[in-house]
Design a protein around this motif. Sequence first.
Motif, PDB file in Angstrom:
ATOM      1  N   THR A  24      38.093  51.685  35.868  1.00  0.00           N
ATOM      2  CA  THR A  24      39.037  50.730  37.719  1.00  0.00           C
ATOM      3  C   THR A  24      40.227  50.789  37.123  1.00  0.00           C
ATOM      4  O   THR A  24      41.360  51.071  37.923  1.00  0.00           O
ATOM      5  CB  THR A  24      38.312  49.626  37.668  1.00  0.00           C
ATOM      6  OG1 THR A  24      36.881  49.592  37.901  1.00  0.00           O
ATOM      7  CG2 THR A  24      38.847  48.454  38.720  1.00  0.00           C
ATOM      8  N   LEU A  87      36.363  37.866  35.059  1.00  0.00           N
ATOM      9  CA  LEU A  87      35.835  39.129  35.344  1.00  0.00           C
ATOM     10  C   LEU A  87      34.425  38.928  34.979  1.00  0.00           C
ATOM     11  O   LEU A  87      33.917  39.292  33.952  1.00  0.00           O
ATOM     12  CB  LEU A  87      36.458  40.083  35.282  1.00  0.00           C
ATOM     13  CG  LEU A  87      35.986  41.789  35.917  1.00  0.00           C
ATOM     14  CD1 LEU A  87      36.624  41.969  37.319  1.00  0.00           C
ATOM     15  CD2 LEU A  87      36.872  42.727  35.470  1.00  0.00           C
ATOM     16  N   LEU A 108      36.599  37.042  39.815  1.00  0.00           N
ATOM     17  CA  LEU A 108      36.698  38.156  40.293  1.00  0.00           C
ATOM     18  C   LEU A 108      35.052  38.059  39.942  1.00  0.00           C
ATOM     19  O   LEU A 108      34.538  38.182  39.103  1.00  0.00           O
ATOM     20  CB  LEU A 108      37.439  39.073  40.326  1.00  0.00           C
ATOM     21  CG  LEU A 108      39.137  38.809  39.686  1.00  0.00           C
ATOM     22  CD1 LEU A 108      39.872  40.373  39.111  1.00  0.00           C
ATOM     23  CD2 LEU A 108      38.886  39.087  42.027  1.00  0.00           C
ATOM     24  N   LYS A 110      32.504  41.179  39.417  1.00  0.00           N
ATOM     25  CA  LYS A 110      32.072  43.258  38.636  1.00  0.00           C
ATOM     26  C   LYS A 110      31.204  43.683  40.403  1.00  0.00           C
ATOM     27  O   LYS A 110      30.622  43.047  41.547  1.00  0.00           O
ATOM     28  CB  LYS A 110      31.482  42.556  37.971  1.00  0.00           C
ATOM     29  CG  LYS A 110      31.849  42.414  36.769  1.00  0.00           C
ATOM     30  CD  LYS A 110      30.801  42.729  35.130  1.00  0.00           C
ATOM     31  CE  LYS A 110      32.078  41.881  34.259  1.00  0.00           C
ATOM     32  NZ  LYS A 110      30.687  42.356  33.838  1.00  0.00           N
ATOM     33  N   GLN A 112      32.423  44.033  43.045  1.00  0.00           N
ATOM     34  CA  GLN A 112      33.610  43.329  44.396  1.00  0.00           C
ATOM     35  C   GLN A 112      35.177  43.664  44.215  1.00  0.00           C
ATOM     36  O   GLN A 112      36.002  43.377  45.215  1.00  0.00           O
ATOM     37  CB  GLN A 112      33.611  42.216  45.127  1.00  0.00           C
ATOM     38  CG  GLN A 112      32.146  41.642  44.967  1.00  0.00           C
ATOM     39  CD  GLN A 112      31.795  40.271  45.624  1.00  0.00           C
ATOM     40  OE1 GLN A 112      32.400  39.583  45.968  1.00  0.00           O
ATOM     41  NE2 GLN A 112      30.512  39.821  45.819  1.00  0.00           N
ATOM     42  N   VAL A 113      34.860  44.371  43.056  1.00  0.00           N
ATOM     43  CA  VAL A 113      36.795  44.841  43.060  1.00  0.00           C
ATOM     44  C   VAL A 113      37.266  45.319  42.859  1.00  0.00           C
ATOM     45  O   VAL A 113      36.180  47.084  41.748  1.00  0.00           O
ATOM     46  CB  VAL A 113      36.936  44.059  41.191  1.00  0.00           C
ATOM     47  CG1 VAL A 113      38.790  44.166  41.055  1.00  0.00           C
ATOM     48  CG2 VAL A 113      36.324  42.520  41.198  1.00  0.00           C
ATOM     49  N   LEU A 117      43.286  45.360  43.301  1.00  0.00           N
ATOM     50  CA  LEU A 117      42.680  43.994  43.284  1.00  0.00           C
ATOM     51  C   LEU A 117      43.457  43.256  42.309  1.00  0.00           C
ATOM     52  O   LEU A 117      43.870  42.087  41.729  1.00  0.00           O
ATOM     53  CB  LEU A 117      41.305  43.773  43.824  1.00  0.00           C
ATOM     54  CG  LEU A 117      41.429  42.277  44.225  1.00  0.00           C
ATOM     55  CD1 LEU A 117      41.799  41.341  44.809  1.00  0.00           C
ATOM     56  CD2 LEU A 117      39.622  42.557  44.515  1.00  0.00           C
ATOM     57  N   LEU A 118      42.104  44.542  40.706  1.00  0.00           N
ATOM     58  CA  LEU A 118      42.413  44.188  39.728  1.00  0.00           C
ATOM     59  C   LEU A 118      43.780  44.003  39.396  1.00  0.00           C
ATOM     60  O   LEU A 118      43.926  42.641  38.440  1.00  0.00           O
ATOM     61  CB  LEU A 118      41.327  45.100  38.798  1.00  0.00           C
ATOM     62  CG  LEU A 118      41.481  44.709  37.416  1.00  0.00           C
ATOM     63  CD1 LEU A 118      40.863  43.392  36.944  1.00  0.00           C
ATOM     64  CD2 LEU A 118      40.644  46.106  36.701  1.00  0.00           C
TER      65      LEU A 118
END
Length: 139
Positions: A24, A87, A108, A110, A112-113, A117-118
């Motif tokens: 990511t 996270l 956050l 996991k 949904q990221v 966003l991260l």
Amino acid sequence: MKIDALNILLVDDNPADSRLIRETLADSGAASLFNIVEARSLTEVLREASSSSYDIILLDLTLPETTGLDTFLKVQEAIPSAPIVVLTGLDDETLAASAVRAGAQDYLVKGQVDSSLLVRAIRFALERKRRYDEKSARK
């Protein structure tokens, strides 16, 4: 101008989740800005706390020795200078609010990221920490 890479401590006991988080961050196009060290347990976090310094911590709340808010509090105590972005796979609004009240910079979930966003959460966490340190230094 060369920008130093951020030292990130990625705390997650699941290798597949750690790999996904790395991917990511790589998808953000800013992978060269991140130096990621992984810890899979609280014991490893404590070892890392004594041997290295980190700019930010990405923290899963479910580790072999500890879970939930207790995990956050133990990591925060071990490395108080680094902002922590939770996270985790725990989609729990009450836990999220408790973690933020206790000092987490963000919470956050996991799955949904995405990469933007991260990276944004990391950038904002670092900025909030910088401003907090500046205010504390003026007092």
